[in-house]
Design a protein around this motif. Structure first.
Motif, PDB file in Angstrom:
ATOM      1  N   ASN A 157       0.894  -1.192  -0.122  1.00  0.00           N
ATOM      2  CA  ASN A 157      -0.025   0.024   0.069  1.00  0.00           C
ATOM      3  C   ASN A 157       0.793   1.243   0.131  1.00  0.00           C
ATOM      4  N   GLU A 158       0.316   2.381   0.060  1.00  0.00           N
ATOM      5  CA  GLU A 158       0.931   3.737   0.057  1.00  0.00           C
ATOM      6  C   GLU A 158       2.077   3.809   1.101  1.00  0.00           C
ATOM      7  N   GLU A 159       1.882   3.131   2.314  1.00  0.00           N
ATOM      8  CA  GLU A 159       2.835   3.067   3.175  1.00  0.00           C
ATOM      9  C   GLU A 159       3.900   2.330   3.454  1.00  0.00           C
ATOM     10  N   THR A 160       3.682   1.127   2.674  1.00  0.00           N
ATOM     11  CA  THR A 160       4.505  -0.161   2.644  1.00  0.00           C
ATOM     12  C   THR A 160       5.574  -0.229   1.302  1.00  0.00           C
ATOM     13  N   GLY A 161       5.113   0.985   0.594  1.00  0.00           N
ATOM     14  CA  GLY A 161       5.808   0.769  -0.723  1.00  0.00           C
ATOM     15  C   GLY A 161       5.256   0.171  -2.088  1.00  0.00           C
ATOM     16  N   CYS A 162       4.183   0.564  -2.288  1.00  0.00           N
ATOM     17  CA  CYS A 162       3.438   0.017  -3.511  1.00  0.00           C
ATOM     18  C   CYS A 162       3.914   0.220  -4.797  1.00  0.00           C
ATOM     19  N   LEU A 163       3.740  -0.534  -5.944  1.00  0.00           N
ATOM     20  CA  LEU A 163       3.944  -0.100  -7.284  1.00  0.00           C
ATOM     21  C   LEU A 163       3.001   1.141  -7.429  1.00  0.00           C
ATOM     22  N   GLN A 164       4.008   1.804  -8.702  1.00  0.00           N
ATOM     23  CA  GLN A 164       3.311   2.981  -9.297  1.00  0.00           C
ATOM     24  C   GLN A 164       3.525   2.773 -10.864  1.00  0.00           C
ATOM     25  N   PHE A 165       2.370   3.321 -11.539  1.00  0.00           N
ATOM     26  CA  PHE A 165       2.295   3.012 -13.086  1.00  0.00           C
ATOM     27  C   PHE A 165       2.178   4.448 -13.539  1.00  0.00           C
ATOM     28  N   ILE A 166       2.620   4.894 -14.889  1.00  0.00           N
ATOM     29  CA  ILE A 166       2.030   5.832 -15.429  1.00  0.00           C
ATOM     30  C   ILE A 166       1.483   5.305 -16.674  1.00  0.00           C
ATOM     31  N   PRO A 167       0.057   5.270 -16.606  1.00  0.00           N
ATOM     32  CA  PRO A 167      -0.472   4.545 -17.652  1.00  0.00           C
ATOM     33  C   PRO A 167      -0.279   5.000 -19.072  1.00  0.00           C
ATOM     34  N   GLY A 168      -0.212   4.216 -20.082  1.00  0.00           N
ATOM     35  CA  GLY A 168      -0.358   4.363 -21.694  1.00  0.00           C
ATOM     36  C   GLY A 168       1.262   4.815 -22.070  1.00  0.00           C
ATOM     37  N   THR A 169       2.223   4.439 -21.203  1.00  0.00           N
ATOM     38  CA  THR A 169       3.744   4.730 -21.487  1.00  0.00           C
ATOM     39  C   THR A 169       4.343   3.652 -22.111  1.00  0.00           C
ATOM     40  N   HIS A 170       3.557   2.557 -22.318  1.00  0.00           N
ATOM     41  CA  HIS A 170       4.479   1.077 -22.596  1.00  0.00           C
ATOM     42  C   HIS A 170       4.638   1.208 -24.029  1.00  0.00           C
ATOM     43  N   GLN A 171       4.238   2.026 -24.648  1.00  0.00           N
ATOM     44  CA  GLN A 171       4.632   1.719 -26.505  1.00  0.00           C
ATOM     45  C   GLN A 171       5.631   2.890 -26.793  1.00  0.00           C
ATOM     46  N   THR A 172       6.166   3.563 -26.015  1.00  0.00           N
ATOM     47  CA  THR A 172       7.432   4.423 -26.258  1.00  0.00           C
ATOM     48  C   THR A 172       8.518   4.183 -25.160  1.00  0.00           C
ATOM     49  N   MET A 173       9.706   3.789 -25.583  1.00  0.00           N
ATOM     50  CA  MET A 173      10.758   3.605 -24.780  1.00  0.00           C
ATOM     51  C   MET A 173      11.529   5.093 -24.535  1.00  0.00           C
ATOM     52  N   PHE A 174      11.641   5.751 -23.246  1.00  0.00           N
ATOM     53  CA  PHE A 174      12.288   6.778 -23.065  1.00  0.00           C
ATOM     54  C   PHE A 174      13.630   6.581 -22.463  1.00  0.00           C
ATOM     55  N   TYR A 175      14.219   5.272 -22.613  1.00  0.00           N
ATOM     56  CA  TYR A 175      15.436   4.801 -21.979  1.00  0.00           C
ATOM     57  C   TYR A 175      16.326   4.119 -23.158  1.00  0.00           C
ATOM     58  N   ASP A 176      17.484   4.166 -23.362  1.00  0.00           N
ATOM     59  CA  ASP A 176      18.307   3.366 -24.208  1.00  0.00           C
ATOM     60  C   ASP A 176      19.127   2.208 -23.486  1.00  0.00           C
ATOM     61  N   GLU A 177      18.775   1.026 -23.517  1.00  0.00           N
ATOM     62  CA  GLU A 177      19.220  -0.144 -22.853  1.00  0.00           C
ATOM     63  C   GLU A 177      20.651  -0.554 -23.472  1.00  0.00           C
ATOM     64  N   THR A 178      21.091  -0.080 -24.625  1.00  0.00           N
ATOM     65  CA  THR A 178      22.345  -0.127 -24.765  1.00  0.00           C
ATOM     66  C   THR A 178      23.318   0.583 -24.035  1.00  0.00           C
ATOM     67  N   PRO A 216       9.874  11.951 -16.089  1.00  0.00           N
ATOM     68  CA  PRO A 216       8.585  11.354 -16.148  1.00  0.00           C
ATOM     69  C   PRO A 216       7.596  12.159 -15.453  1.00  0.00           C
ATOM     70  N   ASP A 217       6.201  12.268 -16.034  1.00  0.00           N
ATOM     71  CA  ASP A 217       5.315  13.032 -15.529  1.00  0.00           C
ATOM     72  C   ASP A 217       4.641  12.313 -14.329  1.00  0.00           C
ATOM     73  N   GLU A 218       5.038  12.689 -13.285  1.00  0.00           N
ATOM     74  CA  GLU A 218       4.107  11.934 -12.138  1.00  0.00           C
ATOM     75  C   GLU A 218       2.933  12.282 -11.576  1.00  0.00           C
ATOM     76  N   SER A 219       2.546  13.367 -12.431  1.00  0.00           N
ATOM     77  CA  SER A 219       1.374  13.936 -12.051  1.00  0.00           C
ATOM     78  C   SER A 219       0.085  12.877 -12.514  1.00  0.00           C
ATOM     79  N   LYS A 220       0.918  11.947 -13.724  1.00  0.00           N
ATOM     80  CA  LYS A 220      -0.091  11.084 -14.036  1.00  0.00           C
ATOM     81  C   LYS A 220      -0.341   9.620 -13.411  1.00  0.00           C
ATOM     82  N   ALA A 221       1.074   9.540 -12.405  1.00  0.00           N
ATOM     83  CA  ALA A 221       1.114   8.355 -11.802  1.00  0.00           C
ATOM     84  C   ALA A 221       0.008   7.739 -11.013  1.00  0.00           C
ATOM     85  N   VAL A 222      -0.261   6.314 -11.027  1.00  0.00           N
ATOM     86  CA  VAL A 222      -1.478   5.972 -10.378  1.00  0.00           C
ATOM     87  C   VAL A 222      -0.700   4.707  -9.390  1.00  0.00           C
ATOM     88  N   SER A 223      -0.991   4.601  -8.172  1.00  0.00           N
ATOM     89  CA  SER A 223      -0.586   3.749  -7.045  1.00  0.00           C
ATOM     90  C   SER A 223      -1.275   2.369  -7.148  1.00  0.00           C
TER      91      SER A 223
END
Length: 315
Positions: A157-178, A216-223
């Motif tokens: 949960n919010e106190e124990t450290g739950c996951l957070q997502f930014i919905p809809g960001t899965h089709q664009t990579m913002f990082y270069d893994e090379t 990242p636009d954390e205003s769009k984050a969901v817990s």
């Protein structure tokens, strides 16, 4: 004609799939009852202290000094071996990936009282720490990644450290893994990132950013608040992070992530070891697990039973 092998009792409906493809995640959904999960974890956590049958016996993994020690315990634990093939998980994964599915990795993600949050990140080939791709989709595929099913073994949960997502960001990579991140095991990352104290297990994930000035636009984050026994299914390319453990309870937050790909994906191609988090382990005893359908890919190492002889179930 739709392949009926994907139509298990827990298969996702067309509406659920539409929502998943738009957001990049599905759930939470129930895998175990709350009391059932708590009872099983009380029992299994003691058994997992015994690493004598773990596939990674190298010093770094056996000592527990690197994150590699949390990898692939489904290959020696009967409980975790059965978990990765449970119908509430596999039916939904098959709805997304098709009828022929491998589980190629599992990981524990503990967060203890006072621990920092986890940095925002994405993973496509999982070369982010080592520079060596760990999964490779066929060239004809435009995009890759893995489906992760993250199950809460304790309260998340919010106190124990739950996951957070930014919905809809899965089709664009913002990082270069090379690129290569620089590992510092003594690094204490107390930087406020977007108002939250975050780090990444001795790395700074921002080193991989394609645009160094992007944030990242954390205003769009969901817990993702989950009770014990609930799970969330998401693309690894979805921007995800976790909150810090506020320390308001003595209980650690524990998530167990199982990662799935179609059988056509090559796993650990061209390498016989994993090198990351300051450690190096041999893949000599490693094998991917067929959890659904059939495997016609001769390139992947496969396991049909745990190191203790417990057979894996294929749906």
């Amino acid at each position: 004609m739709q392949d009926t092998r994907t139509q298990g009792a827990f298969a996702m409906t067309p509406e659920e799939l539409e929502g998943f493809h738009a957001r990049g995640y599905f759930g939470p959904f129930k895998v175990y009852e709350i009391d059932e999960m708590r009872a099983m974890w009380r029992r299994e956590r003691l058994r997992l202290l015994d690493r004598s049958h773990a596939v990674y016996q190298d010093e770094a993994a056996a000592s527990g000094n690197t994150n590699i020690s949390n990898y692939d315990r489904h290959l020696d634990s009967p409980f975790l071996a059965d978990h990765i093939s449970r119908p509430p998980i596999v039916d939904r994964v098959s709805s997304v990936l098709g009828p022929d599915v491998l589980c190629w990795r599992t990981e524990f993600f503990p967060k203890y009282p006072g621990d920092e949050g986890t940095d925002w990140h994405q993973a496509d080939t999982f070369a982010n720490a080592s520079g060596q791709p760990q999964i490779v989709w066929p060239e004809a595929e435009e995009f890759g990644g893995t489906i992760t099913v993250w199950t809460a073994f304790t309260e998340a949960n919010e106190e124990t450290g739950c996951l957070q997502f930014i919905p809809g960001t899965h089709q664009t990579m913002f990082y270069d893994e090379t690129k290569r991140m620089h590992y510092d095991p003594n690094k204490i990352n107390n930087q406020e990132k977007g108002g939250v104290r975050r780090g990444f297990f001795g790395y700074d994930y921002r080193e991989l950013q394609i645009d160094p000035d992007w944030k990242p636009d954390e205003s769009k984050a969901v817990s993702m608040v989950m009770r014990p026994g609930e799970a969330i299914l998401f693309w690894s390319t979805l921007m995800h992070a976790s909150k810090p453990h506020a320390g308001l309870t003595d209980e650690m937050r524990l998530g167990f992530a199982a990662r799935y790909v179609p059988t056509k994906v090559r796993v650990y191609p061209g390498t016989d070891e994993i090198e990351e988090y300051g450690g190096r382990v041999s893949l000599e005893r490693y094998g991917s697990v067929l959890v659904a359908g059939h495997n016609d890919n001769p390139h992947n190492r496969m396991a049909t039973a745990t190191t203790t002889g417990h057979p894996f179930v294929t749906r």
